[in-house]
Write a protein that holds these residues in place. Structure first.
Motif, mmCIF file in Angstrom:
data_model
loop_
_atom_site.group_PDB
_atom_site.id
_atom_site.type_symbol
_atom_site.label_atom_id
_atom_site.label_comp_id
_atom_site.label_asym_id
_atom_site.label_seq_id
_atom_site.Cartn_x
_atom_site.Cartn_y
_atom_site.Cartn_z
ATOM 1 N N GLY A 130 0.851 -1.186 0.000
ATOM 2 C CA GLY A 130 0.000 0.000 0.000
ATOM 3 C C GLY A 130 0.878 1.224 0.000
ATOM 4 N N ASP A 131 0.285 2.363 -0.293
ATOM 5 C CA ASP A 131 1.066 3.593 -0.280
ATOM 6 C C ASP A 131 1.193 4.125 1.145
ATOM 7 O OD1 ASP A 131 1.173 3.414 -3.068
ATOM 8 O OD2 ASP A 131 -0.773 4.412 -3.254
ATOM 9 N N PHE A 132 0.143 3.859 1.912
ATOM 10 C CA PHE A 132 0.156 4.233 3.322
ATOM 11 C C PHE A 132 -0.485 3.092 4.109
ATOM 12 C CE2 PHE A 132 0.311 8.270 1.116
ATOM 13 C CZ PHE A 132 1.289 8.943 1.831
ATOM 14 N N SER A 133 -0.187 3.020 5.401
ATOM 15 C CA SER A 133 -0.906 2.061 6.230
ATOM 16 C C SER A 133 -1.115 2.699 7.593
ATOM 17 C CB SER A 133 -0.118 0.761 6.345
ATOM 18 O OG SER A 133 0.931 0.932 7.247
ATOM 19 N N ASP A 144 -8.031 2.111 -3.062
ATOM 20 C CA ASP A 144 -8.216 0.755 -2.581
ATOM 21 C C ASP A 144 -7.787 0.672 -1.114
ATOM 22 O OD1 ASP A 144 -8.828 -1.870 -2.772
ATOM 23 O OD2 ASP A 144 -6.877 -2.480 -3.624
ATOM 24 N N THR A 145 -8.493 -0.173 -0.351
ATOM 25 C CA THR A 145 -8.072 -0.398 1.033
ATOM 26 C C THR A 145 -8.091 -1.892 1.288
ATOM 27 O OG1 THR A 145 -10.364 -0.152 1.697
ATOM 28 C CG2 THR A 145 -8.950 1.754 2.029
ATOM 29 N N SER A 146 -7.272 -2.340 2.224
ATOM 30 C CA SER A 146 -7.309 -3.762 2.592
ATOM 31 C C SER A 146 -6.843 -3.903 4.028
ATOM 32 C CB SER A 146 -6.392 -4.557 1.658
ATOM 33 O OG SER A 146 -5.077 -4.055 1.765
ATOM 34 N N ILE A 147 -7.189 -5.055 4.610
ATOM 35 C CA ILE A 147 -6.768 -5.308 5.989
ATOM 36 C C ILE A 147 -5.674 -6.370 5.948
ATOM 37 C CG2 ILE A 147 -7.516 -6.038 8.293
ATOM 38 C CD1 ILE A 147 -10.350 -5.220 7.471
ATOM 39 N N GLY A 185 -2.667 -8.685 8.278
ATOM 40 C CA GLY A 185 -2.223 -9.157 9.589
ATOM 41 C C GLY A 185 -3.332 -9.008 10.604
ATOM 42 N N PRO A 186 -2.984 -8.664 11.827
ATOM 43 C CA PRO A 186 -3.980 -8.606 12.903
ATOM 44 C C PRO A 186 -4.958 -7.441 12.769
ATOM 45 C CG PRO A 186 -1.835 -7.860 13.685
ATOM 46 C CD PRO A 186 -1.623 -8.382 12.296
ATOM 47 N N GLY A 187 -4.723 -6.531 11.844
ATOM 48 C CA GLY A 187 -5.669 -5.417 11.707
ATOM 49 C C GLY A 187 -5.062 -4.138 11.154
ATOM 50 N N PHE A 188 -3.902 -4.264 10.491
ATOM 51 C CA PHE A 188 -3.353 -3.081 9.814
ATOM 52 C C PHE A 188 -4.216 -2.757 8.604
ATOM 53 C CE2 PHE A 188 0.575 -4.366 11.972
ATOM 54 C CZ PHE A 188 0.917 -3.141 12.519
ATOM 55 N N ILE A 189 -4.406 -1.473 8.376
ATOM 56 C CA ILE A 189 -5.181 -1.074 7.209
ATOM 57 C C ILE A 189 -4.232 -0.473 6.174
ATOM 58 C CG2 ILE A 189 -6.992 0.455 6.350
ATOM 59 C CD1 ILE A 189 -8.256 0.261 9.142
ATOM 60 N N ASN A 190 -4.242 -1.067 4.996
ATOM 61 C CA ASN A 190 -3.405 -0.552 3.908
ATOM 62 C C ASN A 190 -4.238 0.299 2.968
ATOM 63 O OD1 ASN A 190 -1.009 -1.774 4.716
ATOM 64 N ND2 ASN A 190 -1.627 -3.716 3.792
ATOM 65 N N ILE A 191 -3.615 1.369 2.510
ATOM 66 C CA ILE A 191 -4.342 2.330 1.677
ATOM 67 C C ILE A 191 -3.562 2.563 0.393
ATOM 68 C CG2 ILE A 191 -5.182 4.724 1.572
ATOM 69 C CD1 ILE A 191 -4.865 4.331 4.855
ATOM 70 N N LYS A 192 -4.276 2.449 -0.698
ATOM 71 C CA LYS A 192 -3.647 2.752 -1.988
ATOM 72 C C LYS A 192 -4.285 4.010 -2.555
ATOM 73 C CE LYS A 192 -1.905 0.512 -5.899
ATOM 74 N NZ LYS A 192 -1.265 -0.129 -6.729
ATOM 75 N N LEU A 193 -3.437 4.917 -3.068
ATOM 76 C CA LEU A 193 -3.959 6.179 -3.599
ATOM 77 C C LEU A 193 -4.374 6.023 -5.056
ATOM 78 C CD1 LEU A 193 -1.252 8.680 -2.270
ATOM 79 C CD2 LEU A 193 -3.362 7.961 -1.150
ATOM 80 N N LYS A 194 -5.281 6.880 -5.483
ATOM 81 C CA LYS A 194 -5.650 6.910 -6.902
ATOM 82 C C LYS A 194 -4.511 7.532 -7.696
ATOM 83 C CE LYS A 194 -10.648 7.265 -6.547
ATOM 84 N NZ LYS A 194 -11.716 8.212 -6.204
ATOM 85 N N ASP A 195 -4.226 6.972 -8.853
ATOM 86 C CA ASP A 195 -3.187 7.536 -9.718
ATOM 87 C C ASP A 195 -3.474 9.005 -10.044
ATOM 88 O OD1 ASP A 195 -1.907 5.176 -9.663
ATOM 89 O OD2 ASP A 195 -2.233 4.649 -11.780
ATOM 90 N N GLU A 196 -4.744 9.287 -10.287
ATOM 91 C CA GLU A 196 -5.116 10.670 -10.648
ATOM 92 C C GLU A 196 -4.712 11.639 -9.528
ATOM 93 O OE1 GLU A 196 -7.076 8.071 -10.859
ATOM 94 O OE2 GLU A 196 -7.261 7.932 -13.053
#
Ligand code: ARG
Length: 559
Positions: A36-39, A73-76, A78-89
Motif C-alpha cells: 500500500g502507499d500508506f498504512s 483501494d483499502t485492505s486489511i 495481519g492482525p488489523g493493519f489497514i493498507n491504503i492505496k492512492l488513486k493515480d489521478e
C-alpha cells in the motif's frame, strides 16, 4: 505539499466519527510498497478503548477511509493493519501542482557550529560540525526560518599567549602555515619548561586586559589565520558565517553581563577563582560548577559560551540556539545551559547536538599515515586522490573542477548519512565509489537526469505527468518525490540531517529503477508516454537538485 500530512489529516478527520482519542494513531509509509502507499495502525490502537477486536474495528472503519476521494483501494493485513492505496489521478494532481508548501511556523534560530581556532589548522574533528551545521542551516532556511550562523572562534585563550610568546622570540609569521606550526612548538616547550608556560599565561591575561603590544601582534597574525579558514570553507562550499564572533568579541560583553550575574548572586569565589554552581538537588552524577574566571584572572571557555548566550539573546532574541560540537562537550553545554537558565534566559530552547567521532578502521580517531592528526583539507585531498584514481581507471578524462566536486560530495554525503551521534569509520576509497550509498552515486544520478533533458532539448510537455495507469516504477518514484516535504520537515524537527541524505539515496534508487524499466527516448515509445516520462524526469531533477543543494554539493556537467 506534504502528502503524508495531507493523507494523515484526512484519515483522522474521518475517524473523528468514532469520538475517541486518536493521538496514538499513526499513518506510516510501508517499507514494501506493494502493501500500500500508506498504512495505519488505527484499528489496533482503538481496539482497547472501543472494546472490540482490531479486525472488527478495521472492518468498521474501512468504508470511512475508502470513501476518501483520493483513495483507490483499502485492505486489511495481519492482525488489523489497514493498507491504503492512492488513486493515480490524485498522485498526478499532487505532483503537477506540487508547491513547496512550508509547514513550519517561522522561527529565529541561532546556530553555533564551526568554532575553529586561531593558530590551529582545521582538522578532521571539525568535519562534522562544519558539514552537519551547514546542512542544518540550509534546511532551516529552506523551511522559511530565519537563521543566524555563529562561528564561535577559539581566538582569545591560552593558545594566543603561547603564539605571542613564540613570536616575541622568533619574529612575526608570514602566513597561516607558519602560525599553525608556532602553536604546537610553543606548547611542547611549555610542557617542558614551566617558566615558558607562566610566560604564556601572563601574556594571555595581559592580552585580554588590553596590552597594546600584544594586541598589535595579535592583530597581525589573527587575520592570516582567519583568511585561511575562509579559504578552506569556500573550498568546502560552506555558506559564509553570519558572524565570526568567538571568545574575543564576546568578551566585550562580559562586564555588563557580569553585573546581571552578580545581581542574581550567581558568582561565588572559590580558592581565588570565580565559579557559578549549577548542581541541582536531583543530580545523581557529579555536576561541577562553571569556571567563570580562573584564579589567574583569565577569561574561561565557559564564560565565553555563557556570555555568548547573553549576546545572542539581546541581539537576535532567538527561539532556539542550537550547538553542533563534539559529544565530549556534553557536560560543558549542560553546565552552560543551566547557568543560562539561572541568569534568566528561560524563553529560549538551548540545544546541544553532540556528534560522534570520525575514526580509522581501528575505531580510534582517524589519523594520517604518519600517525598525526589529519587536517580537514588533508582528508578532502585523500578523497580527491581516490576519485582521480577511479576516474583514471575507468579511462575517463574529467576536468579538475569535476573531480573536486565529486570528492567533496563523497566526503560530505558520507558524513551526513550517518546518525550524528554515532561514530563512523572514514575510508576514502569506500566513500568515492560510484555505486551504493555514496555522494558520487547521488551526483551521477543528477548528471544522468540532466543529460536526458539535454538530449530531449526543449521538448517539455505542457500537461506535465499525465499517463494513467501509472507503471509501478513511475508510481514509486512519484510517491518518493512527494515524500520530500515530510522528510525535510522531520529532519528539521529531529535535527537529523541523516534523514535528508538517506532520503536522497532512496530517491536516486527510485530514479534509476525508473530509468532502467521505463524507456524514454527509445523509438518505440509513443509521444505521449515520452512527454509524460520527461515530465517525471523534470520533477525528479527538481527535488534531487534541492536535496543536493541542501547538502552543499554541486552537480558537475558530466561524470
Ligand atoms: N573552539 C572549540 C574547539 O575547537 C570549539 C567551539 C565549539 N563551540 C562553542 N560554542 N563552544 O574545541
Amino acid at each position: 505539499m506534504n502528502l503524508h500530512k495531507f493523507v494523515s489529516d484526512s484519515i483522522k478527520e474521518k475517524l473523528a466519527v468514532l469520538n475517541t482519542d486518536l493521538s496514538n494513531v499513526t499513518i506510516e509509509i510501508p517499507k514494501i510498497r506493494e502493501h500500500g502507499d500508506f498504512s495505519t495502525n488505527a484499528a489496533m490502537v482503538l481496539a482497547k478503548p472501543l472494546g472490540q477486536s482490531p479486525r472488527d474495528i478495521a472492518n468498521m472503519i474501512l468504508p470511512h477511509i475508502a470513501a476518501l476521494p483520493f483513495v483507490a483501494d483499502t485492505s486489511i493485513a495481519g492482525p488489523g493493519f489497514i493498507n491504503i492505496k492512492l488513486k493515480d489521478e490524485f498522485i498526478l494532481e499532487s505532483i503537477n501542482h506540487k508547491s513547496e508548501i512550508i509547514n513550519q511556523k517561522s522561527q529565529i534560530i541561532d546556530l553555533d557550529y564551526g568554532g575553529y581556532n586561531i593558530g590551529k589548522d582545521l582538522h578532521i574533528g571539525h568535519l562534522r560540525t562544519t558539514v552537519v551545521g551547514d546542512t542544518f542551516n540550509r534546511i532551516a532556511k529552506h523551511l522559511g526560518h530565519k537563521t543566524k550562523s555563529y562561528n564561535h572562534m577559539g581566538d582569545w585563550g591560552r593558545p594566543m599567549g603561547l603564539i605571542i610568546a613564540w613570536i616575541l622570540e622568533h619574529g612575526m609569521p608570514t602566513d597561516a602555515d607558519e602560525i599553525n606550526k608556532m602553536y604546537p612548538a610553543s606548547t611542547t616547550r611549555a610542557n617542558e619548561d614551566p617558566e615558558w608556560m607562566e610566560r604564556a599565561k601572563k601574556i594571555t591575561a595581559e592580552l585580554q586586559n588590553g596590552n597594546p603590544e600584544y594586541r598589535k601582534i595579535y592583530d597581525t597574525f589573527a587575520p592570516m589565520s582567519l583568511g585561511r579558514i575562509d579559504d578552506i570553507l569556500a573550498r568546502l562550499n560552506i555558506l559564509p558565517f553570519d558572524e565570526n564572533r568567538g571568545e574575543r568579541l564576546v568578551a566585550e560583553y562580559i562586564p555588563e553581563f557580569e553585573k546581571v550575574l552578580i545581581a542574581k548572586n550567581l558568582i561565588v569565589t572559590d580558592d581565588g577563582a570565580e565559579i557559578i554552581p549549577v548542581k541541582l538537588n536531583t543530580d545523581n552524577a557529579p555536576m561541577p560548577p562553571i569556571m567563570w574566571r580562573s584564579s589567574a584572572g583569565a577569561q574561561t571557555y565557559a564564560a565565553a559560551d555563557l556570555t555568548a548566550v547573553y549576546y545572542r539573546m539581546r541581539t537576535d532574541n532567538p527561539t532556539d540556539i542550537i550547538y553542533f560540537t563534539d559529544s565530549r562537550q556534553n557536560l560543558h553545554f549542560t553546565q552552560v545551559f543551566r547557568a543560562s537558565r539561572l541568569a534568566g534566559f528561560d524563553n529560549v530552547n538551548l540545544q546541544h547536538i553532540g556528534y560522534g567521532a570520525v575514526t580509522g578502521a581501528d575505531g580510534k580517531p582517524f589519523k594520517t599515515r604518519d600517525g598525526g592528526v589529519a587536517s580537514l583539507i588533508g582528508v578532502l585531498d585523500l578523497s580527491v586522490e581516490s576519485v582521480q584514481k577511479r576516474v583514471a581507471e575507468s579511462g575517463k578524462n574529467l576536468p579538475d573542477e569535476t573531480i573536486q566536486a565529486i570528492a567533496l560530495a563523497a566526503l560530505k554525503f558520507n558524513d551526513l548519512m550517518h546518525d550524528v551521534k554515532s561514530d563512523y569509520i572514514f575510508d576514502a576509497d569506500a566513500i568515492t565509489s560510484f555505486e551504493g550509498r555514496t555522494g558520487p552515486y547521488i551526483l551521477y544520478t543528477a548528471v544522468r537526469l540532466n543529460s536526458i533533458l539535454k538530449r530531449v532539448g526543449a521538448h517539455t510537455c505542457a500537461q506535465g505527468v499525465c499517463n494513467t495507469p501509472l507503471q509501478s516504477d513511475e508510481r514509486n518514484l512519484l510517491l518518493t518525490i512527494l515524500d520530500f516535504n515530510r522528510i525535510i520537515n522531520t529532519a528539521f524537527d529531529r535535527r537529523a540531517t541523516d534523514m535528508l541524505a538517506n532520503y536522497t539515496y532512496d530517491l536516486c534508487q527510485s530514479i534509476n529503477t525508473f530509468y532502467h524499466n521505463c524507456p524514454i527516448l527509445r523509438d518505440d515509445v509513443d509521444t505521449a508516454t515520452r512527454a509524460h516520462r520527461i515530465a517525471i524526469v523534470q520533477k525528479s531533477l527538481e527535488t534531487l537538485s534541492i536535496a543536493i543543494d541542501l547538502m552543499g554539493l554541486k552537480i558537475p556537467d558530466e561524470m
